[in-house]
Design a protein around this motif. Structure first.
Motif, PDB file in Angstrom:
ATOM      1  N   MET A  32       1.012  -1.357  -0.012  1.00 35.50           N
ATOM      2  CA  MET A  32      -0.131   0.074  -0.003  1.00 35.50           C
ATOM      3  C   MET A  32       0.805   1.464   0.073  1.00 35.50           C
ATOM      4  SD  MET A  32      -2.861  -1.507   0.000  1.00 35.50           S
ATOM      5  CE  MET A  32      -3.185  -3.324   0.376  1.00 35.50           C
ATOM      6  N   PHE A  33       1.808   1.179   0.689  1.00 35.31           N
ATOM      7  CA  PHE A  33       2.558   2.529   0.845  1.00 35.31           C
ATOM      8  C   PHE A  33       4.104   2.386   0.825  1.00 35.31           C
ATOM      9  CE2 PHE A  33      -1.108   2.264   3.889  1.00 35.31           C
ATOM     10  CZ  PHE A  33      -1.943   3.325   3.288  1.00 35.31           C
ATOM     11  N   ASP A  34       4.610   1.452   0.392  1.00 32.31           N
ATOM     12  CA  ASP A  34       5.959   0.944   0.053  1.00 32.31           C
ATOM     13  C   ASP A  34       6.823   1.377   1.446  1.00 32.31           C
ATOM     14  OD1 ASP A  34       7.887   0.233  -1.710  1.00 32.31           O
ATOM     15  OD2 ASP A  34       8.776   2.017  -1.580  1.00 32.31           O
ATOM     16  N   GLU A  35       7.956   2.306   1.359  1.00 29.33           N
ATOM     17  CA  GLU A  35       8.842   2.428   2.563  1.00 29.33           C
ATOM     18  C   GLU A  35       8.674   3.655   3.575  1.00 29.33           C
ATOM     19  OE1 GLU A  35      12.696   1.720   1.304  1.00 29.33           O
ATOM     20  OE2 GLU A  35      12.481  -0.401   0.631  1.00 29.33           O
ATOM     21  N   ARG A  36       8.317   4.666   3.210  1.00 30.35           N
ATOM     22  CA  ARG A  36       8.217   5.829   4.056  1.00 30.35           C
ATOM     23  C   ARG A  36       6.972   6.631   3.639  1.00 30.35           C
ATOM     24  NH1 ARG A  36      12.630  10.496   4.444  1.00 30.35           N
ATOM     25  NH2 ARG A  36      11.918  11.673   6.163  1.00 30.35           N
ATOM     26  N   ILE A  37       6.294   6.842   4.999  1.00 32.40           N
ATOM     27  CA  ILE A  37       5.070   7.904   4.915  1.00 32.40           C
ATOM     28  C   ILE A  37       5.603   8.881   6.020  1.00 32.40           C
ATOM     29  CG2 ILE A  37       2.822   8.405   5.649  1.00 32.40           C
ATOM     30  CD1 ILE A  37       3.097   6.914   2.934  1.00 32.40           C
ATOM     31  N   ASN A  38       5.902   9.933   5.669  1.00 30.27           N
ATOM     32  CA  ASN A  38       6.489  10.865   6.654  1.00 30.27           C
ATOM     33  C   ASN A  38       5.480  12.036   7.469  1.00 30.27           C
ATOM     34  OD1 ASN A  38       5.662  13.251   5.206  1.00 30.27           O
ATOM     35  ND2 ASN A  38       7.248  13.287   3.963  1.00 30.27           N
ATOM     36  N   ASP A  39       5.962  12.363   8.367  1.00 29.15           N
ATOM     37  CA  ASP A  39       5.054  13.115   9.499  1.00 29.15           C
ATOM     38  C   ASP A  39       4.227  14.068   8.809  1.00 29.15           C
ATOM     39  OD1 ASP A  39       6.087  11.648  11.497  1.00 29.15           O
ATOM     40  OD2 ASP A  39       7.645  13.085  12.161  1.00 29.15           O
ATOM     41  N   VAL A  40       4.400  14.609   7.529  1.00 26.95           N
ATOM     42  CA  VAL A  40       3.644  15.577   7.089  1.00 26.95           C
ATOM     43  C   VAL A  40       2.303  14.944   6.551  1.00 26.95           C
ATOM     44  CG1 VAL A  40       3.750  17.418   4.900  1.00 26.95           C
ATOM     45  CG2 VAL A  40       5.659  17.346   6.494  1.00 26.95           C
ATOM     46  N   ILE A  41       2.717  14.006   5.610  1.00 27.15           N
ATOM     47  CA  ILE A  41       1.745  13.274   4.693  1.00 27.15           C
ATOM     48  C   ILE A  41       0.720  12.383   5.891  1.00 27.15           C
ATOM     49  CG2 ILE A  41       1.169  11.442   3.352  1.00 27.15           C
ATOM     50  CD1 ILE A  41       3.868  12.036   1.851  1.00 27.15           C
ATOM     51  N   SER A  76      -8.119   7.607   5.524  1.00 32.34           N
ATOM     52  CA  SER A  76      -8.094   6.784   4.477  1.00 32.34           C
ATOM     53  C   SER A  76      -7.137   5.795   4.237  1.00 32.34           C
ATOM     54  CB  SER A  76      -7.961   7.732   3.252  1.00 32.34           C
ATOM     55  OG  SER A  76      -6.782   8.409   3.001  1.00 32.34           O
ATOM     56  N   GLY A  77      -5.782   6.087   4.930  1.00 33.34           N
ATOM     57  CA  GLY A  77      -4.846   5.041   4.853  1.00 33.34           C
ATOM     58  C   GLY A  77      -4.932   3.897   5.626  1.00 33.34           C
ATOM     59  N   VAL A  78      -5.710   3.798   6.751  1.00 39.41           N
ATOM     60  CA  VAL A  78      -6.200   2.827   7.454  1.00 39.41           C
ATOM     61  C   VAL A  78      -7.138   1.938   6.762  1.00 39.41           C
ATOM     62  CG1 VAL A  78      -6.929   1.951   9.670  1.00 39.41           C
ATOM     63  CG2 VAL A  78      -5.365   3.922   9.724  1.00 39.41           C
ATOM     64  N   ILE A  79      -8.244   2.621   6.193  1.00 36.31           N
ATOM     65  CA  ILE A  79      -9.263   2.017   5.455  1.00 36.31           C
ATOM     66  C   ILE A  79      -8.584   1.247   4.264  1.00 36.31           C
ATOM     67  CG2 ILE A  79     -11.301   2.273   4.193  1.00 36.31           C
ATOM     68  CD1 ILE A  79     -11.882   4.754   5.901  1.00 36.31           C
ATOM     69  N   LEU A  80      -7.736   1.809   3.564  1.00 36.81           N
ATOM     70  CA  LEU A  80      -6.981   1.196   2.457  1.00 36.81           C
ATOM     71  C   LEU A  80      -6.156  -0.130   2.593  1.00 36.81           C
ATOM     72  CD1 LEU A  80      -6.076   1.372  -0.414  1.00 36.81           C
ATOM     73  CD2 LEU A  80      -4.380   2.905   0.231  1.00 36.81           C
ATOM     74  N   PHE A  81      -5.450   0.384   3.818  1.00 33.77           N
ATOM     75  CA  PHE A  81      -4.765  -1.094   4.291  1.00 33.77           C
ATOM     76  C   PHE A  81      -5.290  -2.242   4.734  1.00 33.77           C
ATOM     77  CE2 PHE A  81      -2.768  -3.279   7.641  1.00 33.77           C
ATOM     78  CZ  PHE A  81      -1.653  -3.759   7.287  1.00 33.77           C
ATOM     79  N   TRP A  82      -6.589  -1.953   5.436  1.00 29.25           N
ATOM     80  CA  TRP A  82      -7.223  -2.930   5.858  1.00 29.25           C
ATOM     81  C   TRP A  82      -8.121  -3.746   4.822  1.00 29.25           C
ATOM     82  CZ3 TRP A  82      -5.585  -5.732   9.705  1.00 29.25           C
ATOM     83  CH2 TRP A  82      -4.935  -5.473  10.648  1.00 29.25           C
ATOM     84  N   SER A  83      -8.670  -2.973   3.994  1.00 30.77           N
ATOM     85  CA  SER A  83      -9.438  -3.524   2.995  1.00 30.77           C
ATOM     86  C   SER A  83      -8.638  -4.244   1.856  1.00 30.77           C
ATOM     87  CB  SER A  83     -10.083  -2.475   2.116  1.00 30.77           C
ATOM     88  OG  SER A  83      -9.381  -1.488   1.417  1.00 30.77           O
ATOM     89  N   GLY A  84      -7.173  -3.874   1.681  1.00 27.41           N
ATOM     90  CA  GLY A  84      -6.272  -4.496   0.967  1.00 27.41           C
ATOM     91  C   GLY A  84      -5.937  -5.698   1.678  1.00 27.41           C
ATOM     92  N   VAL A  85      -5.730  -5.723   2.977  1.00 27.21           N
ATOM     93  CA  VAL A  85      -5.255  -7.180   3.658  1.00 27.21           C
ATOM     94  C   VAL A  85      -6.519  -7.915   3.418  1.00 27.21           C
ATOM     95  CG1 VAL A  85      -4.894  -8.183   6.125  1.00 27.21           C
ATOM     96  CG2 VAL A  85      -3.890  -6.007   5.288  1.00 27.21           C
ATOM     97  N   ILE A  86      -7.583  -7.729   3.680  1.00 32.54           N
ATOM     98  CA  ILE A  86      -8.891  -8.761   3.887  1.00 32.54           C
ATOM     99  C   ILE A  86      -9.052  -9.247   2.021  1.00 32.54           C
ATOM    100  CG2 ILE A  86     -11.139  -8.969   3.801  1.00 32.54           C
ATOM    101  CD1 ILE A  86     -11.183  -6.571   5.844  1.00 32.54           C
ATOM    102  N   LEU A  87      -8.859  -8.392   1.162  1.00 35.75           N
ATOM    103  CA  LEU A  87      -8.804  -8.818  -0.036  1.00 35.75           C
ATOM    104  C   LEU A  87      -7.884  -9.914  -0.674  1.00 35.75           C
ATOM    105  CD1 LEU A  87     -10.017  -5.668  -2.204  1.00 35.75           C
ATOM    106  CD2 LEU A  87     -11.246  -7.741  -2.050  1.00 35.75           C
ATOM    107  N   ALA A  88      -6.518  -9.674  -0.073  1.00 37.79           N
ATOM    108  CA  ALA A  88      -5.490 -10.241  -0.154  1.00 37.79           C
ATOM    109  C   ALA A  88      -5.635 -11.728   0.499  1.00 37.79           C
ATOM    110  CB  ALA A  88      -4.085  -9.776   0.495  1.00 37.79           C
ATOM    111  N   ILE A  89      -6.166 -11.746   1.618  1.00 41.22           N
ATOM    112  CA  ILE A  89      -6.494 -13.084   2.677  1.00 41.22           C
ATOM    113  C   ILE A  89      -7.706 -13.634   1.601  1.00 41.22           C
ATOM    114  CG2 ILE A  89      -7.745 -13.984   4.516  1.00 41.22           C
ATOM    115  CD1 ILE A  89      -6.237 -11.760   6.016  1.00 41.22           C
TER     116      ILE A  89
END
Length: 287
Positions: free
Chosen positions: A151-160, A167-180
């Protein structure tokens, strides 16, 4: 790699010289770019072997096709590696090795920890942990690292981060569930009978999946650093996972109302993933 997979399935259905040369070009040009494209070769070899030994009366035809395949694939895929070995003695399998004193070294964790530690503390932050990027530790579990870097590769900085906190959390968990779901669907796909898809094609896709994923874990334990644990080493599995997710609606059985509910849930989850992908990456792009 994806071209090689698609054209191998096509060759198995229509076994012409033209189609086998398409596979040879995909593998050869792929290996010229990056040798790891060899990972499709074992599964392709199994398909070739099955066809040859089940059609022995046509052995001349298939030996000729396999010779044409090697004649195109081998020079394209190996000339660069052979050149470097002749000129400088560089092994085709050479990978630059970081020192164990490097801060990213995670070999101090046990195999059990790296494979089976899924503590919630690792999932509070859905972005890859790099202490050098103000993370609290270096990511050490290859499986969790796969989900995060997908979802995010290696770095998401404090500004982003504050801008995509939801949105990032929803994206992550929806992606995890789809992968499973995709992984479970692959198992169901192999077990469930389907007149339109041959057993050989199923084994071919399974071998692709196993070889690429297996090579990833071997790589992670051979080069035990956080940067090794990255989705970039198994990108084709994202497409295969999507393919298997796409088979789920046709595999759902039971009462009609339950089938509709399950299908609707899958469609909704997929839409959620797509929408929050667009939202999250647009925000990242703006920053």
């Amino acid at each position: 790699m994806l071209g090689a997979i698609l054209n191998t399935v096509n060759w198995y259905r229509h076994r012409t010289v033209k189609n086998i040369l398409k596979i040879a070009l995909c593998v050869g040009l792929g290996m010229m770019t990056k040798l790891s494209v060899w990972m499709v070769a074992p599964a392709i070899g199994v398909v070739f072997a099955v066809v040859f030994f089940t059609r022995l009366k046509q052995w001349k035809k298939y030996l000729g096709q396999f010779a044409a395949f090697l004649g195109v694939c081998a020079p394209l895929g190996l000339w660069w590696s052979v050149r470097n070995y002749i000129l400088w003695g560089v092994s085709p399998s050479y990978v630059p090795m970081l020192s164990e004193t490097n801060e990213q070294y995670v070999g101090n964790y046990s195999v059990t920890q790296r494979l089976f530690d899924f503590s919630l503390s690792q999932l509070k932050w859905v972005y890859t942990q790099f202490a050098c990027y103000e993370g609290s530790y270096y990511e050490y579990n290859p499986t969790i690292a796969l989900f995060k870097t997908a979802m995010f590769d290696e770095r998401i900085n404090d500004v982003i981060y504050p801008a995509i906190a939801i949105s990032g959390v929803i994206l992550f968990w929806s992606g995890v569930i789809l992968a499973i779901i995709g992984f479970a669907a692959m198992i169901g796909f192999l077990i469930k009978k389907n007149r339109r898809i041959s057993f050989v094609t199923k084994i071919f896709l399974l071998l692709i999946y196993v070889v690429i994923l297996g090579s990833y874990y071997i790589f992670c334990f051979t080069y035990q650093f956080t940067c090794t644990q990255n989705i970039r080493y198994i990108i084709p599995l994202i497409t295969l996972g999507a393919l298997f997710v796409g088979t789920v609606p046709s595999m759902i059985s039971g009462k009609q109302k339950y089938k509709k509910a399950l299908r609707g849930s899958l469609y909704g989850l997929t839409a959620l993933f797509c929408i929050y992908s667009a939202v999250t990456y647009s925000v990242i792009g703006l920053y």
